[in-house]
Design an enzyme around this catalytic site. Structure first.
Site, PDB file in Angstrom:
ATOM      1  N   CYS B  86       0.837  -1.196   0.000  1.00 19.47           N
ATOM      2  CA  CYS B  86       0.000   0.000   0.000  1.00 19.47           C
ATOM      3  C   CYS B  86       0.875   1.251   0.000  1.00 19.47           C
ATOM      4  O   CYS B  86       1.581   1.502  -0.957  1.00 19.47           O
ATOM      5  CB  CYS B  86      -0.980  -0.067   1.177  1.00 19.47           C
ATOM      6  SG  CYS B  86      -2.405   1.016   0.966  1.00 19.47           S
ATOM      7  N   HIS B 194      -3.342  -5.747   1.008  1.00 17.92           N
ATOM      8  CA  HIS B 194      -2.649  -5.968   2.276  1.00 17.92           C
ATOM      9  C   HIS B 194      -2.593  -7.446   2.654  1.00 17.92           C
ATOM     10  O   HIS B 194      -3.481  -7.921   3.378  1.00 17.92           O
ATOM     11  CB  HIS B 194      -3.401  -5.234   3.393  1.00 17.92           C
ATOM     12  CG  HIS B 194      -3.294  -3.747   3.334  1.00 17.92           C
ATOM     13  ND1 HIS B 194      -2.296  -3.051   3.972  1.00 17.92           N
ATOM     14  CD2 HIS B 194      -4.053  -2.818   2.716  1.00 17.92           C
ATOM     15  CE1 HIS B 194      -2.451  -1.751   3.760  1.00 17.92           C
ATOM     16  NE2 HIS B 194      -3.512  -1.581   2.996  1.00 17.92           N
ATOM     17  N   GLU B 196      -0.794  -8.735   4.853  1.00 17.23           N
ATOM     18  CA  GLU B 196      -0.623  -8.834   6.319  1.00 17.23           C
ATOM     19  C   GLU B 196      -1.949  -8.703   7.056  1.00 17.23           C
ATOM     20  O   GLU B 196      -2.030  -8.989   8.246  1.00 17.23           O
ATOM     21  CB  GLU B 196       0.388  -7.779   6.802  1.00 17.23           C
ATOM     22  CG  GLU B 196      -0.151  -6.373   7.009  1.00 17.23           C
ATOM     23  CD  GLU B 196      -0.381  -5.583   5.722  1.00 17.23           C
ATOM     24  OE1 GLU B 196      -0.224  -6.155   4.625  1.00 17.23           O
ATOM     25  OE2 GLU B 196      -0.735  -4.390   5.827  1.00 17.23           O
TER      26      GLU B 196
END
Lengths: 76, 222
Positions: B86, B194, B196
Site C-alpha cells: 500500500c 494488504h 498482512e
C-alpha cells in the site's frame, strides 16, 4: 528570492481529479469546457543567486515525480 | 529469517506487518525513519501501509527521501528482499526501486474491502506458495492505488513475468489491472492489497499466510 515551480501531469496521463472538476463545471452550467487538468504550484523562497540548475535538481529529486509529472521553473 | 519493518510518521500497518512476519517465524525489528542504518544481517525489509507524512506532496514522496531510505535502497541493491504494501508500494515507486507510479483512484473513491486477486506468477519467493492462476482474497484500503506505467514498461513487466498479482475486478483504474509488481531480480515486491491483513481467520481470511510462509521458507534455507 522567490522561485515558482509549476508541476503538471504529463500529457497523456489521465487526470482523474481534473475530470471530476470538468464534470462539476458542467453541472454548474458552464458549457464547452473541453478539458481540465489540475496541477500544483510550489513557491520557494531561496537564497539570492540560487541557480536554475539547483532548482531543477530539486524538481528531479523531490518536487515532481517525473514518471508521471512535468515541471516548469519560473525564476524570480 | 530476520525482518525489519520501517516506521514513518503516519504509518499505520507497521505492527500488522510485524505480526505477519512473526507468525511465519521471523524475528522482527522495528526501524524508525530517522535511523540511518538497518539492523545487520536483515534478510527482508517491510515497508508498511499507512499515510506516511500525511501523504504530503505525493503519497510516499517524503518517506522515500527519509534518512532510512538510503539504507533501504542499498539493501535492495545488494540483493536484499523488500516487501512494500500500500503506502509502502508508493514509497518503493517513489524511490525508483519499482517502476511506475501510483495515482489517485480513477473513480476518486477510497476503496476499502476484500478483493479477489489473481496470482499471475509463482516464480518469486513471495508467491511460490501459490500457483499461477490461483484466486485469493486480500483486503485493499487506499485512495491512490491507480498503478500507472507507460506502454514500454508494461511490455517489459509482462515479458519478464514481473506482474505478481492482478485484480479480478479493478477497483482503481490501474494499468492492466495490476495489483502488485516485482523488481527485475524478483526480490522486491510492491502491492496495493494488504497480505498482512489476511493472516488470521478471525480477521476474515488467511490467504496472505502463504506469502509470509514461503518467504520464511526461502530465506531460512538461504
Amino acid at each position: 528570492m522567490k522561485v515558482r515551480v509549476d508541476v503538471m501531469l504529463k500529457n497523456g496521463v489521465l487526470d482523474p481529479q481534473g475530470e471530476a472538476v470538468r464534470h462539476a463545471l458542467g453541472n454548474l452550467g458552464f458549457e464547452g469546457v473541453e478539458g481540465v487538468r489540475q496541477g500544483k504550484v510550489i513557491e520557494l523562497d531561496v537564497a539570492e543567486g540560487t541557480s536554475e540548475d539547483t532548482i531543477r535538481d530539486m524538481c528531479e529529486k523531490l518536487l515532481a515525480n517525473t514518471v508521471i509529472e512535468s515541471y516548469q521553473v519560473h525564476m524570480g | 529469517m530476520k525482518a525489519a519493518v520501517l516506521v514513518f510518521p503516519g504509518s499505520n500497518c507497521d505492527r500488522d506487518m510485524a505480526v505477519a512476519f512473526e507468525r511465519a517465524g521471523a524475528k522482527v525489528t522495528m526501524v524508525w525513519h530517522k535511523d540511518t542504518a538497518l539492523p545487520g544481517d536483515v534478510d527482508i525489509v517491510g515497508v508498511p501501509g499507512g499515510f506516511s507524512f500525511g501523504d504530503y506532496l505525493r503519497c510516499g514522496a517524503i518517506a522515500a527521501r527519509s534518512p532510512i531510505t538510503a539504507s533501504l535502497k542499498a539493501h535492495a541493491e545488494r540483493g536484499g528482499y523488500v516487501l512494500g504494501v500500500c503506502n509502502g508500494f508508493q514509497v518503493l515507486t517513489e524511490t525508483g526501486l519499482l517502476p511506475g507510479a501510483l495515482m489517485r483512484n480513477a473513480n476518486l473513491k477510497f476503496v476499502c474491502r476484500a478483493l479477489d486477486l489473481r496470482v499471475e506468477t509463482s516464480q518469486s519467493d513471495f508467491t511460490s506458495g501459490y500457483n499461477a492462476g490461483d484466486m485469493i482474497s486480500i483486503p485493499v484500503a487506499h485512495h491512490d492505488g491507480n498503478y500507472t506505467v507507460d506502454d514500454e514498461t508494461l511490455a517489459k513487466l509482462r515479458a519478464e513475468d514481473r506482474i505478481a498479482f492482478t485484480y479480478d475486478q479493478n477497483p482503481n483504474g490501474s494499468t492492466a489491472d495490476i495489483a502488485g509488481v516485482l523488481s527485475e531480480n524478483r526480490r522486491v515486491l510492491g502491492m496495493m492489497p494488504h497480505p498482512e491483513r489476511a493472516v488470521d481467520a478471525q480477521h476474515g481470511g488467511t490467504d496472505g499466510v502463504a506469502m509470509f510462509r514461503s518467504l520464511t521458507a526461502s530465506l531460512e534455507t538461504a
